[in-house]
Design an enzyme around this catalytic site. Structure first.
Site, PDB file in Angstrom:
ATOM      1  N   ASN A  49       0.622  -1.131  -0.081  1.00  0.00           N
ATOM      2  CA  ASN A  49      -0.037   0.088  -0.117  1.00  0.00           C
ATOM      3  C   ASN A  49       0.947   1.356   0.119  1.00  0.00           C
ATOM      4  OD1 ASN A  49      -1.903  -2.014   2.018  1.00  0.00           O
ATOM      5  ND2 ASN A  49      -2.678  -1.177   0.005  1.00  0.00           N
ATOM      6  N   ILE A  97       1.010   6.924   0.488  1.00  0.00           N
ATOM      7  CA  ILE A  97       0.401   5.797   1.361  1.00  0.00           C
ATOM      8  C   ILE A  97      -1.028   5.722   0.879  1.00  0.00           C
ATOM      9  CG2 ILE A  97      -0.101   4.752   3.817  1.00  0.00           C
ATOM     10  CD1 ILE A  97       2.211   6.786   4.847  1.00  0.00           C
ATOM     11  N   CYS A  98      -1.564   4.486   0.654  1.00  0.00           N
ATOM     12  CA  CYS A  98      -3.131   4.106   0.634  1.00  0.00           C
ATOM     13  C   CYS A  98      -3.616   3.708   1.714  1.00  0.00           C
ATOM     14  CB  CYS A  98      -3.237   3.292  -0.672  1.00  0.00           C
ATOM     15  SG  CYS A  98      -4.925   3.071  -0.863  1.00  0.00           S
ATOM     16  N   LEU A  99      -4.159   4.383   2.542  1.00  0.00           N
ATOM     17  CA  LEU A  99      -4.911   4.137   3.778  1.00  0.00           C
ATOM     18  C   LEU A  99      -6.168   5.058   4.138  1.00  0.00           C
ATOM     19  CD1 LEU A  99      -4.261   2.698   6.410  1.00  0.00           C
ATOM     20  CD2 LEU A  99      -3.331   4.671   7.528  1.00  0.00           C
ATOM     21  N   LEU A 147      -0.899  -0.438  -4.070  1.00  0.00           N
ATOM     22  CA  LEU A 147      -0.042   0.847  -4.972  1.00  0.00           C
ATOM     23  C   LEU A 147       1.057   0.080  -5.667  1.00  0.00           C
ATOM     24  CD1 LEU A 147      -0.541   3.838  -2.530  1.00  0.00           C
ATOM     25  CD2 LEU A 147      -1.389   3.307  -5.006  1.00  0.00           C
TER      26      LEU A 147
END
Lengths: 178, 376
Positions: free
Chosen positions: A109, A116-118, A151
């Site tokens: 991620n 950051i993919c959060l 990602l």
């Protein structure tokens, strides 16, 4: 003019002519409230004594913080340490801060630029979150990635093989120079 | 005398005659004065004897002394009469005086039960004559002697004893009150200690006992200790023991400087509960789910400003997440979701509508209507 002066006057050190992160223009009242919130968070973070996470504002701008996360035990990131940057806007905490990895992190991620993919940093953000909960969430994200929306597809594919993944983490890990 | 002699030097003969006559007059007056002076010395000796006898009673308060001297002046007047009647039996007089003194002490030391009615009548007469404490005597007659409140003071010994008892009670009110408070506090301490033993685990129990044994100045120590414990974030259930400790801490009733203990007790616990909650937020936990279940936070978890009374009584969401009105308004302007549960605010229909339909539209309409009103 007044807003810029009031904003920069509240930073701890206002001597440097050009800060690295230019301050976003906003109302002074908002900047004041954000300042209070960030100062309180900093105090709480330093008094809390959380293990594995830390954060501190940059020298000249309390709206830009540097944080560190150590990989949790019993994960492939054990023994590693990652630097992050947190950039707060004048809408904070109603809008989430921009959080990026400064240290390269091989994670499903996290992309190569450190983004950051959060969910809690995007649509699931709540103004009740703070720096501490953000860092704790990222720390737990290291050990529990979301493989479904990666990602870094290579990392997502390699996640099933934890031994190989550990080797890859050690190979790509560059300890952050202080 | 010298000035007289100097001024009268010019006519010596007349001045000598005058001086002789003056000396004679002075001599007679001196002899009279001498007699009176002896009587006075005797009287003062008697007084000193009585005063010494009274000093043996070790009374402290100035009011008591003043009242005693007043009473003595009256008794001395009566004793003068006694002296004129019969001066032979001085011993019996002294014993009489001793009796009166003793009865006076009894009267002033609240020991009115064993005093005889005659002396009590005298003392009560003095009370009514002196008028130094009229409200006390009146309240006493109305409070204690409720049945015979209408009767005069000199009428019956029961009314006199009641009034005397209350007078002495009013004088020694402070000491008696302190004693009562001490007893009350001791009982409360014992109860609190028992509660601590029952509710707390051994470590905290030791802490409480330490604190109970220590001076009030060391009181914040267990709270600091609890703060240190609370900083351990890996502790899965830090709230419950701390809450128990805090509750028992506020129930403690041994502060020495609390003179008005029963009145300030609830206020004190209230005041001390606020910094406690603040400290919980100061730990940076922002574990608002647990905090809201127990108590109202002292500061807004969004902007960290202190919550005033309106804010703390404002509960916008059923999940229990509290925040100040400013932050609530700000959230309604943006996404309108509760920061605690991420659900849209629904309790207020107008605000919910604004949040659902988009705050900009309704605010625009409101602004238009406001401008219309302003124009007309």
């Amino acid at each position: 003019m007044a807003t810029v002066n009031g904003y920069q006057g509240n930073t701890p050190v206002a001597t440097s002519p050009g800060p690295k992160h230019p301050a976003p223009p906003a109302k002074t009242a908002d900047a004041q409230s954000v300042l209070k919130r960030l100062q309180s968070e900093l105090m709480a973070l330093m008094m809390g004594g959380d293990s594995g996470i830390s954060a501190f504002p940059e020298e000249d701008n309390i709206f830009c913080w540097k944080g560190t996360i150590t990989g949790s035990k019993d994960t492939v990131f054990e023994g590693t340490e990652y630097k992050l940057s947190l950039s707060f806007s004048n809408d904070y905490p109603f809008k989430p801060p921009k959080v990026k990895f400064e240290t390269a992190c091989f994670h499903p991620n996290v992309d190569v630029f450190g983004n950051i993919c959060l969910d809690i940093l995007q649509d699931k953000w709540s103004s009740a979150y703070d720096v501490r909960t953000i860092l704790l969430s990222i720390q737990s994200l290291l050990g529990e990635p979301n493989i479904s929306s990666p990602l870094n597809t290579h990392a997502a594919q390699l996640w099933s093989n934890q031994e190989e993944y550990r080797k890859m983490v050690e190979k790509l890990y560059k300890p952050p120079n202080a | 005398m010298e000035s007289d002699s100097i001024s009268h030097t010019s006519p010596p003969s007349a001045s000598n005659c005058k001086d002789i006559s003056r000396k004679k007059r002075v001599g007679t007056s001196l002899s009279c004065f001498h007699f009176h002076f002896r009587f006075l010395i005797f009287f003062i000796d008697v007084l000193f004897f009585v005063v010494d006898f009274q000093r043996s009673a070790k009374l402290k308060q100035c009011k008591l002394d003043a009242r005693r001297e007043q009473w003595l002046s009256q008794s001395a007047v009566k004793n003068k009469v006694c002296c004129k009647e019969g001066t032979n039996d001085g011993d019996s007089k002294q014993t009489q005086r001793g009796e009166r003194d003793r009865s006076l002490e009894n009267f002033e030391m609240r020991g009115t039960a064993e005093a005889n009615g005659e002396v009590e009548n005298v003392s009560v007469q003095h009370e009514s004559d002196s008028e130094s404490f009229p409200p006390n005597s009146h309240t006493s007659s109305s409070l204690l002697g409720g049945m015979d409140s209408g009767t005069s003071f000199t009428n019956s010994s029961s009314s006199s004893t009641s009034s005397g008892g209350c007078c002495s009670g009013s004088i020694t009110e402070e000491e008696g009150g302190d004693g009562c408070l001490d007893d009350w506090e001791a009982v409360a301490d014992a109860l609190a200690a028992d509660d601590d033993k029952q509710e707390l685990d051994p470590n905290e129990n030791n802490k409480e006992n330490l604190c109970l044994g220590s001076t009030p100045g060391l009181e914040p120590n267990p709270q600091l200790g609890s703060n240190g414990e609370g900083s351990d974030l890996k502790n899965s259930e830090p709230e419950c023991p701390r809450m128990v400790q805090r509750a028992t801490g506020t129930c403690r009733a041994w502060r020495a400087d609390d003179t008005f203990r029963p009145q300030t007790l609830p206020n004190l616990s209230k005041q001390r509960s606020f910094p406690a909650t603040d400290r919980r937020f100061g730990q940076g936990g922002v574990s608002w789910m647990r905090n809201s279940a127990f108590s109202v936070p002292s500061s807004c978890p969004i902007c960290y400003e202190d919550l005033d009374f309106t804010d703390s009584s404002f509960l916008p969401c059923l999940c229990g997440f509290r925040l100040c009105l400013f932050c609530h308004k700000r959230i309604l302007e943006e996404d309108g979701r509760c920061p605690g549960c991420r659900k849209p605010y629904e309790n207020d229909p107008v605000e919910a509508e604004a949040s659902v339909q988009g705050g900009s539209l309704t605010t625009r309409l409101l602004a238009r209507s406001c401008s219309m009103i302003a124009r007309s």
